[in-house]
Design an enzyme around this catalytic site. Structure first.
Site, mmCIF file in Angstrom:
data_model
loop_
_atom_site.group_PDB
_atom_site.id
_atom_site.type_symbol
_atom_site.label_atom_id
_atom_site.label_comp_id
_atom_site.label_asym_id
_atom_site.label_seq_id
_atom_site.Cartn_x
_atom_site.Cartn_y
_atom_site.Cartn_z
ATOM 1 N N GLU A 144 6.556 -3.056 -6.367
ATOM 2 C CA GLU A 144 6.084 -4.420 -6.602
ATOM 3 C C GLU A 144 4.988 -4.447 -7.666
ATOM 4 O O GLU A 144 4.979 -5.324 -8.540
ATOM 5 C CB GLU A 144 5.558 -5.038 -5.303
ATOM 6 C CG GLU A 144 6.592 -5.144 -4.206
ATOM 7 C CD GLU A 144 6.630 -3.943 -3.268
ATOM 8 O OE1 GLU A 144 6.994 -4.128 -2.091
ATOM 9 O OE2 GLU A 144 6.293 -2.813 -3.705
ATOM 10 N N HIS B 178 3.424 1.344 -6.831
ATOM 11 C CA HIS B 178 4.520 0.892 -5.982
ATOM 12 C C HIS B 178 5.454 0.006 -6.791
ATOM 13 O O HIS B 178 5.084 -0.524 -7.845
ATOM 14 C CB HIS B 178 3.979 0.118 -4.790
ATOM 15 C CG HIS B 178 3.199 0.954 -3.835
ATOM 16 N ND1 HIS B 178 2.879 0.529 -2.574
ATOM 17 C CD2 HIS B 178 2.665 2.200 -3.952
ATOM 18 C CE1 HIS B 178 2.185 1.461 -1.941
ATOM 19 N NE2 HIS B 178 2.038 2.487 -2.773
ATOM 20 N N CYS C 141 0.573 -4.344 -1.896
ATOM 21 C CA CYS C 141 1.552 -5.112 -2.666
ATOM 22 C C CYS C 141 1.551 -6.577 -2.243
ATOM 23 O O CYS C 141 1.689 -7.463 -3.088
ATOM 24 C CB CYS C 141 2.933 -4.497 -2.521
ATOM 25 S SG CYS C 141 3.053 -2.861 -3.311
ATOM 26 N N CYS D 164 3.951 -3.422 1.364
ATOM 27 C CA CYS D 164 2.757 -2.908 2.036
ATOM 28 C C CYS D 164 1.610 -3.903 1.822
ATOM 29 O O CYS D 164 1.727 -4.835 1.019
ATOM 30 C CB CYS D 164 2.397 -1.526 1.494
ATOM 31 S SG CYS D 164 1.657 -1.564 -0.154
#
Length: 163
Positions: free
Chosen positions: A61, A59, A92, A89
């Site tokens: 992040e 992801h 993260c 999410c």
């Protein structure tokens, strides 16, 4: 307490939105992040690279935090601010706490992400608010900035077809 966004917050969230559009243009998911040190230096910026790496945990992040850590070391990124185009999410959010990030500033909240992703029951459709709330005053969170602008990468993504 939710801090009021500054002009710099708006600019960095806008940059994350632009990076998300670039990610979609490359065939990836519409998420991006910018990590800024407490002194204002941009430590790293990047986007979700899951489609290209084949790693479902890549992801935005995660990519930004790990790269900044490798480049600058843990002490330099501690207490930084991460700017993202969508609410992180849970995975993260946990990583943000592990790296001792001081602030999270994001554009689209989780309910909008779910709507823009077509109601998908993906990891992005679970709110991180509870995780950040459990951290207490260790982290400040500001969300819901630039909502109309933050929709654009998701519109681009739908127009291209998901990765």
């Amino acid at each position: 307490m939710t801090p009021q966004p500054t002009d710099a917050d708006i600019a960095y969230v806008r940059r994350a939105i632009q990076l998300a559009r670039e990610a979609v243009a490359r065939g990836d998911y519409p998420f991006a992040a910018v990590l800024v040190a407490a002194d204002g230096e941009v430590l790293f910026e990047g986007s979700n690279v899951c489609a290209h790496s084949g790693d479902p945990t890549d992801h935005a992040e995660v990519h930004v935090l790990k790269t900044a850590w490798r480049l600058h070391g843990l002490e330099r990124i501690r207490r930084a601010t991460i700017y993202v185009n969508g609410e992180p999410c849970p995975m993260c959010a946990g990583m943000i706490l592990q790296f001792d990030i001081a602030r999270v500033v994001y554009a689209a909240p989780e309910p909008l992400l779910r709507q823009w992703l077509g109601g998908a029951d993906s990891f992005a459709s679970y709110p991180s608010a509870g995780i950040f709330a459990a951290a207490g005053d260790r982290i400040a969170v500001t969300g819901g900035l630039l909502i109309a602008e933050s929709a654009v990468p998701f519109e681009d993504w739908k127009a291209r077809g998901s990765p």
